[in-house]
Design an enzyme around this catalytic site. Structure first.
Site, short mmCIF file in Angstrom:
data_model
loop_
_atom_site.label_atom_id
_atom_site.label_comp_id
_atom_site.label_asym_id
_atom_site.label_seq_id
_atom_site.Cartn_x
_atom_site.Cartn_y
_atom_site.Cartn_z
N ASP A 88 50.09 65.54 114.25
CA ASP A 88 51.44 66.10 114.41
C ASP A 88 51.76 66.26 115.89
OD1 ASP A 88 49.54 68.26 114.64
OD2 ASP A 88 51.17 69.71 114.40
N ASP A 119 48.97 63.86 123.39
CA ASP A 119 48.73 65.06 122.55
C ASP A 119 49.29 64.87 121.17
OD1 ASP A 119 48.21 67.60 121.66
OD2 ASP A 119 49.72 68.59 122.89
N GLU A 152 48.49 71.34 113.81
CA GLU A 152 47.91 71.97 115.00
C GLU A 152 48.99 72.60 115.86
OE1 GLU A 152 46.23 72.81 118.88
OE2 GLU A 152 47.90 71.48 118.47
N GLU A 153 50.09 71.88 116.01
CA GLU A 153 51.16 72.35 116.90
C GLU A 153 51.93 73.53 116.33
OE1 GLU A 153 50.99 71.54 119.81
OE2 GLU A 153 50.61 69.41 120.12
N ASP A 179 41.27 66.45 122.76
CA ASP A 179 42.63 67.04 122.75
C ASP A 179 42.81 67.91 123.99
OD1 ASP A 179 45.15 67.54 121.69
OD2 ASP A 179 44.47 69.20 120.42
N HIS A 212 83.77 93.97 121.80
CA HIS A 212 84.54 93.57 122.97
C HIS A 212 83.87 94.22 124.18
CE1 HIS A 212 87.78 93.34 125.88
NE2 HIS A 212 88.45 92.53 125.06
N THR A 314 84.00 87.29 126.40
CA THR A 314 83.66 88.66 126.78
C THR A 314 83.14 89.39 125.56
OG1 THR A 314 85.99 89.15 126.46
CG2 THR A 314 85.25 88.81 128.73
N HIS A 426 53.98 68.19 125.61
CA HIS A 426 55.00 69.14 125.15
C HIS A 426 56.31 69.01 125.96
CE1 HIS A 426 52.02 72.20 123.14
NE2 HIS A 426 51.63 70.96 123.00
#
Ligand code: BES
Ligand code: MN
Ligand code: MN
Length: 456
Positions: A88, A119, A152-153, A179, A212, A314, A426
Site C-alpha cells: 500500500d 516506499d 502499513e501506511e 522499508d 458573525h 467574516t 510520502h
C-alpha cells in the site's frame, strides 16, 4: 552465486518493466475510493510470487486490506527467513506538485518517479526479484516466507490479528524488511532503531454554531485561536514537550552511546541547504541526529477550521481541528503517551471551549540488535555489494509491526533498506534510484547465503 548475479544483471529491464506495472496501481490504503486498486495490487503481488516460484501463495482477506502470503520451504531443517513489506502507499496529493503523474511511473536521471517507487513497492519488488533470481538459478539456500501487507501506511491495524491467528505460517528465524533508508549511495547503513508513534486528532468546540465575527467577535472564545494557544503550550522555549510525565520512561543513552551515534556522517549545512531553511529547531542539548534518532517529538500534521476558501468570509467558527503525532523512543509506550496527551489536553482547555481527543493509531519503538547472526549476515552482504561496511543508524520513522513481531513471534527484524532520505517518500515526486533498486536485488541473495552459512 555468480549465476544468480548474472541472472539479475541480465534481467534489469524486465524487472523495471514489471515494477512499473505495480507502480501504476494506485493502492492508497487510507482512501476507501481506492479499495479495488488495493485489491489489484495484492493480486499483482500474489501472481508475482507465484511466477517467481513461491508456493501456497494466498491473498488473505482481513477486516481491512488483504495480506499476501507465500512460501518456499526447501528443507524444514534449514533456517527460515520471513520477508515483510507493504504494497500500500500514501495518498499522492497534492497532485499539482508532481512533475509527472504519481501513478504513471517514469525514469528520469536514473531514478524511478512514482508514488510507492521507494516506499515500499520498489523495495518489496526487490525481494520478489531476488527470490526469482535464486529460484531460476537453483541457489535458494534456505526457506523463505513472504508476508506483504496492505495497511502499513494506515497503522497495520489488522496485521496484528492475522499474525496471532497464523503463527504456524510464521515459523521462522528472522524477519527481513526493506522499508528504510541508507545514509548515501556511497555510505551504506542499516537502521537499528525505529521510533514508535502515538497519533491523535483533536476537536475544539467553542460556540454551538458559526457566528458573525463582527457581531460576536471579541466577546466569545474563538476555537481556532484557543487551539493554537493550546498547541503552542505543548512545547517550551527549549523545545521540550510540556505534557507532564511525557519523558518519564525515555531511555537516556550513555555519554559513550551518544558519542558513537554522533559519529554518523552528517553535514548540518548540507541538511539545512537541502531543506531550504536557515536554522534548525530542535530540543535544546541534542544534535539533529539525536533529535530524530533517540529523542521523542510532537508534531502537528494538519490544522483546520473556519473559512479557507477564496476571498474572505467574516466568521467566528464553532469548531477547530488538528492532527498531532508523537514519535516515541524506547521505553515509552504508545498507549500511555496517548493517555497522557489526552488528559493534559483536556486539562489545559479554557472553559470557553470543549475538547475531544480521538486516538488514531499507534506503534511501539524498537531497537534491533547488531550482534545477531542476521545483522551480521546483512552487514556482510552490504559490505560485499557496496564495498564498504554499513554503519548502524537510528531511524526516525516508524514501522509499528516490528515491535509486534517481537512480542507475538519472539522474532527480531533486520532493517536492510535501500532508500535515501532524499527519495521524497510520502511527498510529491517520490522516487527511487535504479542503482538502489538493483543494489537491493543483488544484496538480498547474499543475505540469504550468509544467514544460512552463519546459522550452521
Ligand atoms: N517506510 C516507512 C517508515 C520509514 C521510512 C522508516 C524511512 C525509516 C525510514 C513507513 O512506510 C512509514 O511511513 N511509516 C509510518 C507509520 C505509519 C503508522 C503511518 C510513519 O513513519 O509515519
Ligand atoms: Mn514503508
Ligand atoms: Mn510510508
Amino acid at each position: 552465486m555468480e549465476a544468480t548475479q548474472d541472472y539479475i544483471k541480465k534481467n534489469e529491464k524486465k524487472f523495471l518493466d514489471e515494477l512499473f506495472e505495480l507502480l501504476k496501481i494506485p493502492s492508497v490504503s487510507a482512501d476507501s475510493k481506492y479499495k479495488k486498486d488495493v485489491e489489484r495490487a495484492a493480486e499483482f503481488i500474489r501472481s508475482s510470487l507465484v511466477e517467481a516460484g513461491a508456493e501456497n501463495v494466498e491473498v488473505c482477506p482481513t477486516k481491512g486490506h488483504p495480506i499476501v502470503y507465500g512460501e518456499k520451504i526447501i528443507d524444514p531443517k534449514l533456517p527460515t527467513v520471513i520477508v515483510y513489506g507493504h504494497y500500500d502507499v500514501q495518498p499522492a496529493d497534492p497532485l499539482n506538485l508532481w512533475d509527472s503523474p504519481p501513478f504513471e511511473p517514469v525514469i528520469k536521471n536514473n531514478k524511478i518517479y512514482a508514488r510507492g517507487a521507494c516506499d515500499d513497492k520498489g523495495q518489496v519488488f526487490m525481494h520478489i526479484k531476488a527470490f526469482e533470481g535464486m529460484m531460476k538459478t537453483n541457489t535458494l539456500p534456505c526457506n523463505v516466507r513472504f508476508m506483504i501487507e496492505g495497511e502499513e501506511e494506515v497503522g497495520s491495524s489488522n496485521l496484528g490479528t492475522w499474525v496471532k491467528e497464523n503463527k504456524n505460517r510464521l515459523k521462522g528465524d528472522v524477519i527481513l524488511i526493506s522499508d528504510t533508508s541508507i545514509i548515501a549511495n556511497d555510505i551504506p547503513s542499516i537502521e537499528v532503531g525505529l521510533r514508535g508513534l502515538s497519533y491523535v486528532q483533536v476537536e475544539v468546540t467553542g460556540p454551538n454554531r458559526d457566528l458573525h465575527s463582527g457581531v460576536y467577535g471579541g466577546a466569545v472564545g474563538n476555537p481556532i485561536q484557543v487551539l493554537c494557544k493550546m498547541i503552542d503550550s505543548l512545547k517550551d522555549k527549549n523545545n521540550r514537550i510540556t505534557i507532564p510525565g511525557f519523558y518519564d520512561d525515555v531511555l537516556e543513552l550513555s555519554k559513550e552511546e551518544r558519542e558513537e551515534l554522533n559519529k554518523t556522517p552528517f553535514d548540518v549545512e548540507e541538511y539545512k541547504k537541502d531543506l531550504g531553511v536557515e536554522e534548525l529547531m530542535g530540543e535544546a542539548g541534542y544534535s539533529p541526529l539525536e533529535h530524530t534518532g533517540i529523542r521523542p517529538t510532537l508534531e502537528l500534521n494538519g490544522i483546520w477550521g473556519g473559512y479557507t476558501g477564496e476571498g474572505s468570509k467574516t466568521v467566528l467558527p464553532s469548531k477547530a481541528y488538528a492532527k498531532i503525532s508523537m514519535r516515541l523512543v524506547p521505553n515509552q509506550s504508545s498507549e500511555k503517551i496517548t493517555k497522557l496527551f489526552s488528559d493534559h489536553f483536556e486539562k489545559i482547555a479554557p472553559k470557553c471551549v470543549k475538547v475531544k481527543v480521538l486516538p488514531h493509531h499507534g506503534g511501539e519503538p524498537v531497537v534491533t540488535p547488531t550482534d545477531s547472526i542476521a545483522y551480521k549476515a546483512a552487514s556482510k552482504a552490504m559490505e560485499t555489494t557496496f564495498g564498504k561496511k554499513p554503519i548502524p543508524t537510528r531511524g526516525g520513522g516508524s514501522i509499528p509491526i516490528v515491535a509486534l513481531f517481537e512480542k507475538e513471534l519472539g522474532l527480531k527484524s533486520v532493517l536492510m533498506g535501500f532508500g535515501l532520505d532524499s527519495d521524497l517518500i510520502h511527498s510529491p515526486n517520490e522516487n527511487y534510484g535504479v542503482f538502489n533498486f538493483m543494489k537491493g536485488i543483488e544484496t538480498i541473495p547474499l543475505f540469504f547465503r550468509n544467514f544460512t552459512e552463519m546459522s550452521k
